[in-house]
Motif scaffolding. Structure first.
Motif, PDB file in Angstrom:
ATOM      1  N   GLY A   8       0.831  -1.211   0.000  1.00 59.42           N
ATOM      2  CA  GLY A   8       0.000   0.000   0.000  1.00 59.42           C
ATOM      3  C   GLY A   8       0.859   1.252   0.000  1.00 59.42           C
ATOM      4  N   GLY A   9       1.880   1.240  -0.854  1.00 60.06           N
ATOM      5  CA  GLY A   9       2.817   2.373  -0.888  1.00 60.06           C
ATOM      6  C   GLY A   9       2.396   3.493  -1.822  1.00 60.06           C
ATOM      7  N   SER A  10       1.251   3.326  -2.480  1.00 67.96           N
ATOM      8  CA  SER A  10       0.859   4.324  -3.486  1.00 67.96           C
ATOM      9  C   SER A  10       0.319   5.613  -2.896  1.00 67.96           C
ATOM     10  N   ARG A  11      -0.258   5.520  -1.697  1.00 63.49           N
ATOM     11  CA  ARG A  11      -0.940   6.704  -1.146  1.00 63.49           C
ATOM     12  C   ARG A  11      -0.708   6.797   0.365  1.00 63.49           C
ATOM     13  N   VAL A  60      -2.645  -7.835  -1.857  1.00 59.16           N
ATOM     14  CA  VAL A  60      -2.103  -8.600  -0.714  1.00 59.16           C
ATOM     15  C   VAL A  60      -3.085  -9.665  -0.224  1.00 59.16           C
ATOM     16  N   ALA A  61      -4.378  -9.441  -0.472  1.00 63.33           N
ATOM     17  CA  ALA A  61      -5.393 -10.374   0.010  1.00 63.33           C
ATOM     18  C   ALA A  61      -5.534 -11.608  -0.870  1.00 63.33           C
ATOM     19  N   ASN A  62      -4.885 -11.564  -2.040  1.00 64.21           N
ATOM     20  CA  ASN A  62      -4.970 -12.692  -2.968  1.00 64.21           C
ATOM     21  C   ASN A  62      -3.680 -13.516  -2.821  1.00 64.21           C
ATOM     22  N   ASN A  87       4.260  -3.736   6.374  1.00 64.37           N
ATOM     23  CA  ASN A  87       2.901  -4.207   6.059  1.00 64.37           C
ATOM     24  C   ASN A  87       1.940  -3.079   6.390  1.00 64.37           C
ATOM     25  N   ASN A  88       1.601  -2.316   5.353  1.00 66.41           N
ATOM     26  CA  ASN A  88       0.811  -1.105   5.547  1.00 66.41           C
ATOM     27  C   ASN A  88      -0.560  -1.170   4.859  1.00 66.41           C
ATOM     28  N   ALA A  89      -0.700  -2.023   3.836  1.00 68.28           N
ATOM     29  CA  ALA A  89      -1.968  -2.071   3.084  1.00 68.28           C
ATOM     30  C   ALA A  89      -3.118  -2.377   4.042  1.00 68.28           C
ATOM     31  N   ALA A 156      -8.967  -7.330  12.690  1.00 70.03           N
ATOM     32  CA  ALA A 156      -7.813  -7.490  11.782  1.00 70.03           C
ATOM     33  C   ALA A 156      -6.558  -6.920  12.421  1.00 70.03           C
ATOM     34  N   LYS A 157      -6.660  -5.726  12.993  1.00 66.36           N
ATOM     35  CA  LYS A 157      -5.491  -5.058  13.559  1.00 66.36           C
ATOM     36  C   LYS A 157      -5.014  -5.774  14.827  1.00 66.36           C
ATOM     37  N   ALA A 158      -5.957  -6.234  15.657  1.00 64.43           N
ATOM     38  CA  ALA A 158      -5.566  -6.982  16.858  1.00 64.43           C
ATOM     39  C   ALA A 158      -4.897  -8.292  16.451  1.00 64.43           C
ATOM     40  N   ALA A 182       0.875   1.801  15.853  1.00 59.70           N
ATOM     41  CA  ALA A 182      -0.583   1.945  15.959  1.00 59.70           C
ATOM     42  C   ALA A 182      -0.972   3.423  15.901  1.00 59.70           C
ATOM     43  N   PRO A 183      -1.315   3.914  14.708  1.00 63.30           N
ATOM     44  CA  PRO A 183      -1.716   5.321  14.613  1.00 63.30           C
ATOM     45  C   PRO A 183      -3.131   5.559  15.136  1.00 63.30           C
ATOM     46  N   GLY A 184      -3.356   6.820  15.534  1.00 65.66           N
ATOM     47  CA  GLY A 184      -4.719   7.300  15.813  1.00 65.66           C
ATOM     48  C   GLY A 184      -5.289   7.842  14.514  1.00 65.66           C
ATOM     49  N   PHE A 185      -5.776   9.082  14.527  1.00 63.04           N
ATOM     50  CA  PHE A 185      -6.350   9.671  13.305  1.00 63.04           C
ATOM     51  C   PHE A 185      -5.255  10.371  12.501  1.00 63.04           C
ATOM     52  N   ILE A 186      -5.018   9.891  11.303  1.00 63.33           N
ATOM     53  CA  ILE A 186      -4.000  10.459  10.426  1.00 63.33           C
ATOM     54  C   ILE A 186      -4.704  10.973   9.175  1.00 63.33           C
ATOM     55  N   GLU A 187      -4.271  12.134   8.703  1.00 61.64           N
ATOM     56  CA  GLU A 187      -4.906  12.770   7.542  1.00 61.64           C
ATOM     57  C   GLU A 187      -4.517  12.056   6.254  1.00 61.64           C
ATOM     58  N   THR A 188      -5.396  11.191   5.748  1.00 59.40           N
ATOM     59  CA  THR A 188      -5.160  10.471   4.482  1.00 59.40           C
ATOM     60  C   THR A 188      -6.518  10.253   3.817  1.00 59.40           C
ATOM     61  N   ASP A 189      -6.506   9.591   2.664  1.00 59.27           N
ATOM     62  CA  ASP A 189      -7.773   9.248   2.000  1.00 59.27           C
ATOM     63  C   ASP A 189      -8.670   8.420   2.930  1.00 59.27           C
ATOM     64  N   MET A 190      -8.048   7.588   3.781  1.00 60.78           N
ATOM     65  CA  MET A 190      -8.840   6.691   4.632  1.00 60.78           C
ATOM     66  C   MET A 190      -9.718   7.455   5.620  1.00 60.78           C
ATOM     67  N   THR A 191      -9.301   8.664   5.988  1.00 59.96           N
ATOM     68  CA  THR A 191     -10.054   9.416   7.001  1.00 59.96           C
ATOM     69  C   THR A 191     -10.751  10.641   6.403  1.00 59.96           C
ATOM     70  N   LYS A 192     -10.768  10.722   5.070  1.00 62.29           N
ATOM     71  CA  LYS A 192     -11.325  11.958   4.491  1.00 62.29           C
ATOM     72  C   LYS A 192     -12.847  12.042   4.631  1.00 62.29           C
TER      73      LYS A 192
HETATM   74  P1  NDP Z   1      -5.160   4.925   2.304  1.00 63.24           P
HETATM   75  O1  NDP Z   1      -6.572   4.530   2.120  1.00 63.24           O
HETATM   76  O2  NDP Z   1      -4.762   6.362   2.113  1.00 63.24           O
HETATM   77  O3  NDP Z   1      -4.201   4.014   1.385  1.00 63.24           O
HETATM   78  C1  NDP Z   1      -4.372   2.623   1.419  1.00 63.24           C
HETATM   79  C2  NDP Z   1      -3.241   1.975   0.670  1.00 63.24           C
HETATM   80  O4  NDP Z   1      -3.381   0.560   0.776  1.00 63.24           O
HETATM   81  C3  NDP Z   1      -3.240   2.303  -0.811  1.00 63.24           C
HETATM   82  O5  NDP Z   1      -1.902   2.374  -1.233  1.00 63.24           O
HETATM   83  C4  NDP Z   1      -3.947   1.092  -1.424  1.00 63.24           C
HETATM   84  O6  NDP Z   1      -3.579   0.828  -2.791  1.00 63.24           O
HETATM   85  C5  NDP Z   1      -3.407   0.004  -0.531  1.00 63.24           C
HETATM   86  N1  NDP Z   1      -4.222  -1.211  -0.536  1.00 63.24           N
HETATM   87  C6  NDP Z   1      -5.514  -1.358  -0.115  1.00 63.24           C
HETATM   88  N2  NDP Z   1      -5.911  -2.625  -0.284  1.00 63.24           N
HETATM   89  C7  NDP Z   1      -4.862  -3.297  -0.838  1.00 63.24           C
HETATM   90  C8  NDP Z   1      -4.656  -4.633  -1.273  1.00 63.24           C
HETATM   91  N3  NDP Z   1      -5.618  -5.560  -1.153  1.00 63.24           N
HETATM   92  N4  NDP Z   1      -3.451  -4.964  -1.792  1.00 63.24           N
HETATM   93  C9  NDP Z   1      -2.453  -4.044  -1.919  1.00 63.24           C
HETATM   94  N5  NDP Z   1      -2.596  -2.765  -1.526  1.00 63.24           N
HETATM   95  C10 NDP Z   1      -3.780  -2.393  -1.002  1.00 63.24           C
HETATM   96  O7  NDP Z   1      -4.797   4.446   3.789  1.00 63.24           O
HETATM   97  P2  NDP Z   1      -3.854   5.067   4.930  1.00 63.24           P
HETATM   98  O8  NDP Z   1      -2.592   5.538   4.337  1.00 63.24           O
HETATM   99  O9  NDP Z   1      -4.670   5.959   5.762  1.00 63.24           O
HETATM  100  O10 NDP Z   1      -3.609   3.751   5.797  1.00 63.24           O
HETATM  101  C11 NDP Z   1      -2.444   2.960   5.707  1.00 63.24           C
HETATM  102  C12 NDP Z   1      -2.461   1.959   6.855  1.00 63.24           C
HETATM  103  O11 NDP Z   1      -2.528   2.678   8.095  1.00 63.24           O
HETATM  104  C13 NDP Z   1      -3.663   1.035   6.835  1.00 63.24           C
HETATM  105  O12 NDP Z   1      -3.267  -0.253   7.257  1.00 63.24           O
HETATM  106  C14 NDP Z   1      -4.590   1.648   7.856  1.00 63.24           C
HETATM  107  O13 NDP Z   1      -5.436   0.691   8.422  1.00 63.24           O
HETATM  108  C15 NDP Z   1      -3.599   2.190   8.867  1.00 63.24           C
HETATM  109  N6  NDP Z   1      -4.125   3.238   9.698  1.00 63.24           N
HETATM  110  C16 NDP Z   1      -4.542   4.426   9.163  1.00 63.24           C
HETATM  111  C17 NDP Z   1      -5.048   5.408   9.999  1.00 63.24           C
HETATM  112  C18 NDP Z   1      -5.523   6.732   9.486  1.00 63.24           C
HETATM  113  O14 NDP Z   1      -6.064   7.505  10.287  1.00 63.24           O
HETATM  114  N7  NDP Z   1      -5.339   7.058   8.231  1.00 63.24           N
HETATM  115  C19 NDP Z   1      -5.166   5.189  11.452  1.00 63.24           C
HETATM  116  C20 NDP Z   1      -4.684   3.923  11.893  1.00 63.24           C
HETATM  117  C21 NDP Z   1      -4.184   2.993  11.046  1.00 63.24           C
HETATM  118  P3  NDP Z   1      -4.346   1.544  -4.048  1.00 63.24           P
HETATM  119  O15 NDP Z   1      -3.792   2.969  -4.086  1.00 63.24           O
HETATM  120  O16 NDP Z   1      -3.957   0.733  -5.238  1.00 63.24           O
HETATM  121  O17 NDP Z   1      -5.790   1.517  -3.719  1.00 63.24           O
END
Ligand code: NDP
Length: 240
Positions: A8-11, A60-62, A87-89, A156-158, A182-192
């Motif tokens: 999950g290094g793209s974003r 990663v899930a496949n 392992n960040n995905a 999953a995280k536990a 273990a992050p809390g709230f981080i500014e990314t697409d996941m929390t937008k």
């Molecule tokens: P984003 O949603 O910004 O990015 C997710 C990344 O994971 C993308 O690069 C995406 O790839 C990749 N990804 C998702 N599913 C798969 C898959 N099946 N196989 C390969 N790559 C995959 O997430 P964050 O940067 O916010 O989060 C990164 C990690 O940090 C996650 O594990 C998240 O649970 C954890 N986290 C985040 C928090 C937050 O507040 N943001 C708080 C606590 C934990 P693609 O670009 O191709 O979609």
């Protein structure tokens, strides 16, 4: 040559970690699932800062896809190995348990927990052989404390926290450390989708964290200096 792989290094956090590890001198393998343009942008950013990076897309899930991609990389790099694995995905599919669908449960577990298992199992043997490795698993305070609406994500995280602690005991003798961040709230697409103005009131630091702040911690755990830290879960949450 020692490489670093960030799933999950793209974003988001993964992108910031790629940049940090490149700055530390590692050639970086940028894994992602489908967002090629974001992955290309991470690669360009790494190169612009003087580092090197390759794209390594797989889901990663496949299991088959992940294992085949990694064994193909290993076959083509006889003199190299992946010494740092992050392992960040991860994905979120929040819902109350009462309404949680099978698909929401399994997608989150398959990506967050099973994905970390497939990738780590494929690579840990090379780290053990070379007697050096760093594995950093990105978990969440949700996996430490629980969070309503996140039974799937917290499970999953536990699960990854348990994997971290147990694998650390298996590998410590061979200078392979395994830690979780273990992050809390981080500014990314996941929390937008969250209302940041409201949610940040819950955080003692009164703000969301930056992906770069998480990357600095990951970079330290991946460094030679952190060789005596293993099996730990380090929270980065503004005091939450
Ligand atoms: P984003 O949603 O910004 O990015 C997710 C990344 O994971 C993308 O690069 C995406 O790839 C990749 N990804 C998702 N599913 C798969 C898959 N099946 N196989 C390969 N790559 C995959 O997430 P964050 O940067 O916010 O989060 C990164 C990690 O940090 C996650 O594990 C998240 O649970 C954890 N986290 C985040 C928090 C937050 O507040 N943001 C708080 C606590 C934990 P693609 O670009 O191709 O979609």
């Amino acid at each position: 040559m020692k490489y670093a792989l960030v799933t999950g290094g793209s974003r988001g956090i993964g992108r910031a970690v790629c940049l940090k590890l490149a700055e530390m001198g590692y050639p970086v393998l940028i894994n992602y699932q489908s967002n090629q343009s974001a992955a290309e942008e991470t690669k360009s950013l790494v190169e612009a800062s003087g580092g090197t990076a390759e794209l390594l897309p797989f889901d990663v899930a496949n299991q088959r896809e992940a294992e085949n991609s990694l064994s193909a990389w290993v076959e083509n790099h006889a003199d190299d190995y992946i010494a740092v694995l992050v392992n960040n995905a991860g994905i979120r599919r929040d819902n109350l348990m009462f309404w949680m669908q099978d698909e929401e449960w399994s997608a989150v577990l398959n990506t967050g927990l099973h994905g970390a298992f497939y990738v780590t199992r494929s690579l840990v043997k090379y780290m053990l052989n070379k007697k050096f490795g760093r594995i950093v698993n990105i978990v969440s305070i949700s996996g430490v404390n629980g969070m309503p609406g996140q039974t799937n994500y917290a499970a999953a995280k536990a699960g990854v926290i348990g994997l971290t602690k147990s694998l650390a005991l298996e590998t410590a003798k061979k200078r392979v450390t395994v830690n979780a961040v273990a992050p809390g709230f981080i500014e990314t697409d996941m929390t937008k989708d969250l209302n940041q103005e409201e949610v940040k009131k819950l955080v003692p630091a009164q703000r969301f964290g930056k992906a770069e702040e998480v990357a600095d911690l990951v970079g330290f755990l991946a460094s030679e200096k952190a060789g005596y830290i293993t099996g730990q879960v380090i929270q980065i949450s503004g005091g939450l």
